[in-house]
Write a protein that holds these residues in place. Sequence first.
Motif, PDB file in Angstrom:
ATOM      1  N   VAL A 135      60.340 102.149  73.752  1.00 32.10           N
ATOM      2  CA  VAL A 135      61.178 101.056  73.238  1.00 32.10           C
ATOM      3  C   VAL A 135      62.063 100.485  74.337  1.00 32.10           C
ATOM      4  CG1 VAL A 135      63.072 100.538  71.666  1.00 32.10           C
ATOM      5  CG2 VAL A 135      61.122 101.861  70.863  1.00 32.10           C
ATOM      6  N   ILE A 136      62.642 101.342  75.141  1.00 27.65           N
ATOM      7  CA  ILE A 136      63.513 100.867  76.225  1.00 27.65           C
ATOM      8  C   ILE A 136      62.722 100.041  77.234  1.00 27.65           C
ATOM      9  CG2 ILE A 136      64.914 101.630  78.170  1.00 27.65           C
ATOM     10  CD1 ILE A 136      65.769 104.016  76.455  1.00 27.65           C
ATOM     11  N   VAL A 137      61.530 100.516  77.622  1.00 25.56           N
ATOM     12  CA  VAL A 137      60.709  99.784  78.594  1.00 25.56           C
ATOM     13  C   VAL A 137      60.300  98.428  78.046  1.00 25.56           C
ATOM     14  CG1 VAL A 137      58.477  99.795  79.773  1.00 25.56           C
ATOM     15  CG2 VAL A 137      59.884 101.849  79.769  1.00 25.56           C
ATOM     16  N   VAL A 138      59.890  98.374  76.785  1.00 32.81           N
ATOM     17  CA  VAL A 138      59.463  97.106  76.193  1.00 32.81           C
ATOM     18  C   VAL A 138      60.634  96.121  76.107  1.00 32.81           C
ATOM     19  CG1 VAL A 138      58.605  96.051  74.072  1.00 32.81           C
ATOM     20  CG2 VAL A 138      57.538  98.124  74.937  1.00 32.81           C
ATOM     21  N   VAL A 139      61.805  96.607  75.720  1.00 35.40           N
ATOM     22  CA  VAL A 139      62.972  95.717  75.616  1.00 35.40           C
ATOM     23  C   VAL A 139      63.352  95.162  76.987  1.00 35.40           C
ATOM     24  CG1 VAL A 139      65.422  95.655  75.074  1.00 35.40           C
ATOM     25  CG2 VAL A 139      63.842  96.776  73.516  1.00 35.40           C
ATOM     26  N   ILE A 140      63.355  96.028  78.002  1.00 32.74           N
ATOM     27  CA  ILE A 140      63.703  95.557  79.352  1.00 32.74           C
ATOM     28  C   ILE A 140      62.662  94.570  79.864  1.00 32.74           C
ATOM     29  CG2 ILE A 140      63.968  96.294  81.744  1.00 32.74           C
ATOM     30  CD1 ILE A 140      65.209  98.868  80.718  1.00 32.74           C
ATOM     31  N   ALA A 141      61.388  94.822  79.579  1.00 29.23           N
ATOM     32  CA  ALA A 141      60.334  93.905  80.033  1.00 29.23           C
ATOM     33  C   ALA A 141      60.469  92.546  79.358  1.00 29.23           C
ATOM     34  CB  ALA A 141      58.963  94.516  79.740  1.00 29.23           C
ATOM     35  N   LEU A 142      60.709  92.544  78.052  1.00 29.76           N
ATOM     36  CA  LEU A 142      60.883  91.264  77.361  1.00 29.76           C
ATOM     37  C   LEU A 142      62.101  90.510  77.890  1.00 29.76           C
ATOM     38  CD1 LEU A 142      60.043  92.251  73.660  1.00 29.76           C
ATOM     39  CD2 LEU A 142      58.654  90.890  75.235  1.00 29.76           C
ATOM     40  N   GLY A 143      63.192  91.228  78.122  1.00 27.44           N
ATOM     41  CA  GLY A 143      64.370  90.573  78.681  1.00 27.44           C
ATOM     42  C   GLY A 143      64.116  90.008  80.057  1.00 27.44           C
ATOM     43  N   SER A 144      63.374  90.737  80.886  1.00 29.00           N
ATOM     44  CA  SER A 144      63.060  90.239  82.240  1.00 29.00           C
ATOM     45  C   SER A 144      62.164  89.011  82.187  1.00 29.00           C
ATOM     46  CB  SER A 144      62.379  91.346  83.046  1.00 29.00           C
ATOM     47  OG  SER A 144      63.207  92.481  83.133  1.00 29.00           O
ATOM     48  N   ILE A 145      61.195  89.016  81.266  1.00 28.85           N
ATOM     49  CA  ILE A 145      60.317  87.850  81.144  1.00 28.85           C
ATOM     50  C   ILE A 145      61.099  86.628  80.686  1.00 28.85           C
ATOM     51  CG2 ILE A 145      58.389  86.915  79.807  1.00 28.85           C
ATOM     52  CD1 ILE A 145      57.151  89.697  79.868  1.00 28.85           C
ATOM     53  N   LEU A 146      61.980  86.801  79.727  1.00 33.98           N
ATOM     54  CA  LEU A 146      62.770  85.671  79.237  1.00 33.98           C
ATOM     55  C   LEU A 146      63.718  85.144  80.302  1.00 33.98           C
ATOM     56  CD1 LEU A 146      63.606  86.861  75.605  1.00 33.98           C
ATOM     57  CD2 LEU A 146      61.947  85.127  76.295  1.00 33.98           C
TER      58      LEU A 146
END
Length: 452
Positions: A135-146
Amino acid sequence: MDPVQSWLTFAIALVVTAIVVVAIVIVIGLALTTLQRRKPALGHLRARCRTAFISLLGVAALWGVMAATFPLTGWLPGLMHLFSVVMIAIVAWLLVCGVYVLADVSNAKYAGAEDTIAARRMRTQMTMVRRLLIVIVVVIALGSILMTFPGIRTIGASVLASAGIASIVAGLAAQSVLGNLIAGVQLAFSDAARVGDVVVVEGEWGRIGEITLAYVVVDIWDERRLIVPCTYFTSQPFTNWTRSASQILGTVAFDIDWRVNIAAMRVKLHEVLEGTDLWDGRSGSLQIIDATGGFVRARSTVSAADSGKLWDLQCLVREEMIAWLQKSGNFSLPVTRVQMVDGEAMDRKLSRSGPKAADAEAERDNSGMFSGSPEAEARGSMFTGAIAVQEREQEAAAEVAAEAATEEMDAETSVPSQAWQQVPPPRPPLPQQSTEQLPPPADEPGPDDTTR
């Protein structure tokens, strides 16, 4: 530069890059195969991360070739942004695969071991840690993409200004979600329930098959699945049969006749237990726990290594003991006894007993728990004895009684107010005569008699 030459250079660069990437993948694969014999953990790494690593290597090489030799320079800003988004996603994918590798390596230590408490604890904790890291990795990845989009970065500044209000609203909206998340983490690290534990939840017996961040899956014995929120296990009582050990006790009850041979029944029970591998040898006894209602209740206590073996052992003991009771004679089975009495014969018997029976009946009726004997009277006085009244209460009661008696007497002697109107008037007095005119009485002499 000539456009044809530019495209030819780009094509050659792509081919060379592809050959280099393939060569690197082959070399790394051979190295992992060689090292895997000494370190089996590398096998999990190869199985989990192979595809993600090849994708990362290929996209990175293509990104470099496109940035260096792509002929259409006007498309480069958009392509570079696309490659950055894809690279962030692939890196997140590779990190997720690494998390799975860590979970596989930790679970591999208990792969060949028995289903012990330590194994269940490790599986439960690693499952919860794996889910949290993903969950942490996915949230950070989505935030970085945005954040790679300029418009999103501009909006982000205004969002951060109202972070306090947003956090309050989000907390209220996701109260149940956060509660289940915290409950899941607490459940994983408190050892209250682990993956593989045998539990009784909502009256259903089963084994915990999965613990997620929101719910717990209980595999019921009849192959159903019970889905329970994580907060249930932190706020409601439940039964855990394997909390400290998998060994468990069970009972088998029999309703039998009073004439059964208990010693022979114990011998048969031990024969049944000794003849099966389901019994672990810790407990095997037979006791009489009740003797009312026309039959005797015997209960055998048996033990097994786990709950599944205990169930099979209970069924086996029940079947074998019932078969033995049937073969040992009908006197072992519970019966209902009825005594047939001839009414005329009983009347003649009672008439012959005469006064003795009457005296016995009277004596029986007169004697009781609280009457009929000195001991009974003393016992009854404890509940029906006179209660002492204080002097003030006695004086007050006497005054009330005196007032009541006075009022009663006044009511009886009082005359109604209209009674004088009903009394007739007195009669007038009779006229009085003078004594001179009255004739003398007959027995008294007159004046003439005396002169004579």
